[in-house]
Design an enzyme around this catalytic site. Structure first.
Site, mmCIF file in Angstrom:
data_model
loop_
_atom_site.group_PDB
_atom_site.id
_atom_site.type_symbol
_atom_site.label_atom_id
_atom_site.label_comp_id
_atom_site.label_asym_id
_atom_site.label_seq_id
_atom_site.Cartn_x
_atom_site.Cartn_y
_atom_site.Cartn_z
ATOM 1 N N VAL A 1 -62.255 -77.779 -13.654
ATOM 2 C CA VAL A 1 -62.337 -78.648 -14.830
ATOM 3 C C VAL A 1 -61.963 -77.891 -16.107
ATOM 4 C CG1 VAL A 1 -64.097 -80.106 -13.795
ATOM 5 C CG2 VAL A 1 -64.827 -78.136 -15.136
ATOM 6 N N THR A 2 -61.536 -78.643 -17.104
ATOM 7 C CA THR A 2 -61.128 -80.037 -17.057
ATOM 8 C C THR A 2 -59.614 -80.110 -16.871
ATOM 9 O OG1 THR A 2 -60.857 -80.212 -19.481
ATOM 10 C CG2 THR A 2 -63.004 -80.788 -18.571
ATOM 11 N N LYS B 1 -63.305 -65.515 -18.752
ATOM 12 C CA LYS B 1 -62.178 -65.748 -19.650
ATOM 13 C C LYS B 1 -62.661 -66.299 -20.992
ATOM 14 C CE LYS B 1 -60.821 -70.317 -17.797
ATOM 15 N NZ LYS B 1 -61.071 -71.093 -18.983
ATOM 16 N N CYS C 1 -58.578 -76.645 -19.401
ATOM 17 C CA CYS C 1 -58.475 -75.324 -18.766
ATOM 18 C C CYS C 1 -57.615 -75.322 -17.512
ATOM 19 C CB CYS C 1 -59.868 -74.765 -18.509
ATOM 20 S SG CYS C 1 -60.699 -74.375 -20.071
ATOM 21 N N ASP D 1 -63.633 -72.848 -13.897
ATOM 22 C CA ASP D 1 -64.751 -73.210 -14.788
ATOM 23 C C ASP D 1 -65.707 -74.285 -14.263
ATOM 24 O OD1 ASP D 1 -63.313 -71.461 -16.341
ATOM 25 O OD2 ASP D 1 -62.832 -72.873 -17.929
ATOM 26 N N GLU E 1 -65.507 -69.826 -18.238
ATOM 27 C CA GLU E 1 -65.197 -69.727 -19.664
ATOM 28 C C GLU E 1 -66.461 -69.281 -20.392
ATOM 29 O OE1 GLU E 1 -63.594 -73.282 -21.472
ATOM 30 O OE2 GLU E 1 -63.666 -72.418 -23.486
ATOM 31 N N GLN F 1 -40.454 -84.321 -14.262
ATOM 32 C CA GLN F 1 -39.204 -83.579 -14.444
ATOM 33 C C GLN F 1 -38.935 -82.629 -13.278
ATOM 34 O OE1 GLN F 1 -38.355 -82.389 -18.638
ATOM 35 N NE2 GLN F 1 -40.527 -82.822 -18.985
#
Ligand code: TIU
Length: 223
Positions: free
Chosen positions: A158-159, A130, A163, A24, A72, A203
């Site tokens: 971005v961002t 999208k 996204c 994007d 987008e 993690q």
């Protein structure tokens, strides 16, 4: 196989199975007068990712590896725009489909929907339109990547926390290993950028790996 220094541990880069996915980098998000600015955001926060993306894209193209870009947006009739996405906007501000300084906001074919000229796609590079935040939702991206034999993604754009992170989460659930160069992504909110990157690598790399393009460029140049 080149290894890229990354958090939480080095990324085993498989160039023959890796694509660059640029999320994007559209005028509506990055240029003054677009959707992002209309929401009250400082586009300078996002524009610092342009230079690093330009350098990474040039190296990626020189290495002959696949490049995919996303945008987008929605068709002019807003047929795939859920009411929830349409209505949830800052009070009094522009909404998707409204007329803005760069045409109708986030509508396909309008000037603001276009990718910024610095990162314009070349013939042969895939552009995925999208309707959502994640690039896999309601698109042919997964089929496209499988067709290309891609198992790893370098995700930029971005961002960071919207996204990019949504796409990394979707990719991770589909079995792709994602590497995010921190300087090639950006947020209107620097603390969200930092937190989103930390979440990806936390993690033991629960969503993927985080690196810097300085570590990626030499690996591409050595191919
Ligand atoms: N591409 C993307 O991140 N879409 C957004 O709407 N992001 C915001 O941060 N608003």
């Amino acid at each position: 196989m080149p290894t890229i220094a990354a958090d939480p541990y080095p990324f085993a880069f498989e160039p023959t199975a890796c694509a660059l996915l640029i999320i994007d980098m559209q005028r509506d998000f990055l240029e003054p007068g677009g959707f992002g600015a209309a929401l009250g955001n400082d586009v300078a926060q996002l524009r610092r990712a342009i230079g690093p993306n330009v350098r990474l894209l040039a190296a990626w193209r020189a290495a002959g590896l696949p490049v995919l870009h996303t945008r987008e947006g929605h068709p002019p009739d807003l047929g795939d725009l859920p009411p929830s996405k349409h209505t949830r906007a800052p009070e009094g501000g522009l909404r998707i489909g409204d007329a803005g300084p760069m045409g109708r906001i986030l509508v396909q074919g309008e000037p603001g929907h276009a990718l910024i000229p610095e990162l314009a796609p070349r013939p042969g590079e895939t552009v995925i339109d999208k309707p959502g935040k994640g690039a896999f939702y309601a698109t042919a991206l997964d089929a496209c990547l499988r067709e290309l034999g891609v198992r790893q993604l370098v995700v930029t754009g971005v961002t960071t926390e919207i996204c990019v992170q949504s796409t990394v989460r979707e990719a991770n659930d589909r079995g792709y290993d994602c590497l995010v160069p921190s300087d090639c992504t950006a947020s209107y909110f620097p603390h969200f950028h930092t937190a989103a990157l930390a979440m990806i690598a936390a993690q033991g790399g629960i969503l993927g790996w985080v690196t810097h393009s300085d570590h990626l460029l030499p690996a591409l140049e050595s191919l």
